[in-house]
Enzyme design. Structure first.
Site, PDB file in Angstrom:
ATOM      1  N   ARG A 173       0.845  -1.204   0.000  1.00  0.00           N
ATOM      2  CA  ARG A 173       0.000   0.000   0.000  1.00  0.00           C
ATOM      3  C   ARG A 173       0.875   1.247   0.000  1.00  0.00           C
ATOM      4  O   ARG A 173       1.997   1.220   0.511  1.00  0.00           O
ATOM      5  CB  ARG A 173      -0.904   0.028   1.229  1.00  0.00           C
ATOM      6  CG  ARG A 173      -1.827  -1.174   1.423  1.00  0.00           C
ATOM      7  CD  ARG A 173      -2.625  -1.012   2.710  1.00  0.00           C
ATOM      8  NE  ARG A 173      -3.575  -2.090   2.939  1.00  0.00           N
ATOM      9  CZ  ARG A 173      -3.339  -3.155   3.689  1.00  0.00           C
ATOM     10  NH1 ARG A 173      -2.139  -3.303   4.267  1.00  0.00           N
ATOM     11  NH2 ARG A 173      -4.259  -4.079   3.862  1.00  0.00           N
ATOM     12  N   LYS A 199      -2.508  -1.322   7.927  1.00  0.00           N
ATOM     13  CA  LYS A 199      -3.689  -0.711   8.525  1.00  0.00           C
ATOM     14  C   LYS A 199      -3.778  -1.020  10.011  1.00  0.00           C
ATOM     15  O   LYS A 199      -3.940  -0.145  10.835  1.00  0.00           O
ATOM     16  CB  LYS A 199      -4.945  -1.211   7.809  1.00  0.00           C
ATOM     17  CG  LYS A 199      -5.137  -0.613   6.419  1.00  0.00           C
ATOM     18  CD  LYS A 199      -6.457  -1.078   5.821  1.00  0.00           C
ATOM     19  CE  LYS A 199      -6.720  -0.390   4.486  1.00  0.00           C
ATOM     20  NZ  LYS A 199      -8.010  -0.813   3.895  1.00  0.00           N
ATOM     21  N   HIS A 277      -3.959   1.908  -6.279  1.00  0.00           N
ATOM     22  CA  HIS A 277      -4.454   0.735  -5.546  1.00  0.00           C
ATOM     23  C   HIS A 277      -4.654  -0.455  -6.483  1.00  0.00           C
ATOM     24  O   HIS A 277      -4.628  -1.604  -6.042  1.00  0.00           O
ATOM     25  CB  HIS A 277      -5.760   1.069  -4.830  1.00  0.00           C
ATOM     26  CG  HIS A 277      -6.077   0.118  -3.717  1.00  0.00           C
ATOM     27  ND1 HIS A 277      -5.320   0.023  -2.566  1.00  0.00           N
ATOM     28  CD2 HIS A 277      -7.067  -0.803  -3.579  1.00  0.00           C
ATOM     29  CE1 HIS A 277      -5.828  -0.896  -1.766  1.00  0.00           C
ATOM     30  NE2 HIS A 277      -6.875  -1.420  -2.361  1.00  0.00           N
ATOM     31  N   ARG A 280      -1.907  -2.980  -6.297  1.00  0.00           N
ATOM     32  CA  ARG A 280      -2.049  -3.958  -5.214  1.00  0.00           C
ATOM     33  C   ARG A 280      -2.962  -5.098  -5.658  1.00  0.00           C
ATOM     34  O   ARG A 280      -2.668  -6.278  -5.414  1.00  0.00           O
ATOM     35  CB  ARG A 280      -2.597  -3.264  -3.971  1.00  0.00           C
ATOM     36  CG  ARG A 280      -2.867  -4.177  -2.789  1.00  0.00           C
ATOM     37  CD  ARG A 280      -3.184  -3.332  -1.557  1.00  0.00           C
ATOM     38  NE  ARG A 280      -3.739  -4.110  -0.465  1.00  0.00           N
ATOM     39  CZ  ARG A 280      -3.005  -4.824   0.393  1.00  0.00           C
ATOM     40  NH1 ARG A 280      -1.698  -4.886   0.247  1.00  0.00           N
ATOM     41  NH2 ARG A 280      -3.570  -5.492   1.371  1.00  0.00           N
ATOM     42  N   HIS A 303      -3.817  -9.139   4.651  1.00  0.00           N
ATOM     43  CA  HIS A 303      -5.255  -9.178   4.909  1.00  0.00           C
ATOM     44  C   HIS A 303      -5.530  -9.833   6.264  1.00  0.00           C
ATOM     45  O   HIS A 303      -4.963 -10.886   6.565  1.00  0.00           O
ATOM     46  CB  HIS A 303      -5.985  -9.976   3.831  1.00  0.00           C
ATOM     47  CG  HIS A 303      -6.042  -9.286   2.506  1.00  0.00           C
ATOM     48  ND1 HIS A 303      -6.152  -9.959   1.307  1.00  0.00           N
ATOM     49  CD2 HIS A 303      -6.003  -7.965   2.180  1.00  0.00           C
ATOM     50  CE1 HIS A 303      -6.181  -9.095   0.309  1.00  0.00           C
ATOM     51  NE2 HIS A 303      -6.093  -7.880   0.822  1.00  0.00           N
TER      52      HIS A 303
END
Length: 339
Positions: A173, A199, A277, A280, A303
């Site tokens: 990212r 994240k 994005h 990705r 993830h």
């Protein structure tokens, strides 16, 4: 908080409760972002993101003559409708509603409110399968993008090849590369990895031998050019006249991606628009299509939920496994052999 929140006796309940006003809400939300989000370790980007969305909500409240401290579920639904009317995408609306929900979570945490009016208010439904919203580059297009960057030893071009290579091959990212410092380069024998702060989790990704070689070339050229190379210095730096050596911004990264996509004539095509994005998604899609296991792809992309990774199994599946291909029926008349 250091200063006690003033209280007032309400005529309706004859109970003691905090004085409700927007200033108090803003005060506790600021405290909440600093000391509660991410267990007190929220990044500056996270705090700015929350504040920008909440600020937009407060501006809407002001324009509608709505006191945010008196908002109810109907208020939030009206705000959601406003966002829909403004043509925001579903994911953007979900982000804005999540920020508002956290805004009121703060009020509950510090005793200003007893319930969250945004709780349970969901973004509008979409009839589109998540896989259909994914845009990515085919393998030959990914090669065209990366190999289209001048293969010279100019520092800026080497940086750009490394940046786009990490995004396209490793699925990183922009925020992860933005946060990355030189100390996040990890070496184990001949293997090289990169620690990424994502994240909600930190992970280390292994670099391909080509990317590891390109990284070393970049670092060598960077030191030779006289740029700082202490462990806490950013991995990706800007070469602009006014900010040379400063951390390359996420906006700067997106600009570079768009520049090279346009140069390769990949940015805009009928029915498809490629973004930073999308690179990705390219990494995830091509990995699955080339037989990489879902668990490995999940780890690579960071993830939290395997179901998110599983979306990539559906990308292209409907085209490659279209039952119509098995019917033996054609809209074209067979061409008769000559002679």
């Amino acid at each position: 908080m250091d200063d006690p929140i003033p209280t007032v006796i309400t005529s309706d309940t004859a109970a003691v409760s905090p004085v409700l006003d927007a200033d108090n809400l803003i005060q506790v939300f600021t405290h909440f972002l600093t000391f509660d989000v991410a267990d007190g370790a929220a990044s500056a980007e996270t705090i700015i993101a929350y504040w920008s969305q909440v600020k937009a909500y407060l501006h809407w409240c002001q324009a509608q003559a709505v006191d945010p401290s008196s908002a109810n579920r109907e208020t939030i639904k009206v705000y959601r409708h406003y966002l829909v009317q403004r043509k925001y995408e579903r994911n953007t609306i979900a982000l804005k509603l999540a920020a508002v929900r956290r805004f009121y979570d703060a009020a509950i945490e510090y005793g200003i409110l007893i319930y969250n009016p945004a709780h349970g208010i969901k973004p509008p439904r979409t009839s589109t399968h998540p896989a259909e919203m994914i845009t990515y580059l085919e393998q030959d297009e990914a090669n065209r993008l990366l190999q289209g960057i001048d293969n010279s030893d100019e520092l800026k071009l080497v940086r750009d090849r490394l940046l786009l290579g990490l995004m396209t091959i490793e699925g990183t990212r922009t925020v992860e590369l933005y946060r990355c410092n030189l100390e996040d380069i990890k070496r184990l024998g001949k293997d090289v990895g990169l620690k990424l702060d994502g994240k909600r989790r930190v992970r280390t990704i292994p670099l391909t031998p080509e990317l590891a070689k390109l990284l070393d070339i970049y670092l060598t050229l960077r030191r030779a050019a006289g740029f700082n190379s202490t462990l806490t210095d950013p991995l990706f730096i800007s070469f602009g006249h006014q900010c040379s050596g400063a951390r390359l911004s996420r906006r700067g990264m997106r600009y570079l991606v768009d520049h090279y996509l346009n140069a390769a004539d990949l940015k805009h095509q009928p029915g498809r628009k490629i973004s930073a994005h999308s690179l990705r998604h390219t990494a995830g899609t091509l990995a699955v299509q080339n037989g990489v296991g879902l668990r490995q792809v999940q780890e690579l992309l960071g993830h939290a939920d395997l179901r998110t990774t599983a979306i990539y199994t559906h990308v292209g599946d409907k085209w490659q496994n279209n039952p119509g291909l098995k019917l033996g029926v054609s809209v074209f008349k067979p061409v008769e052999p000559e002679g």
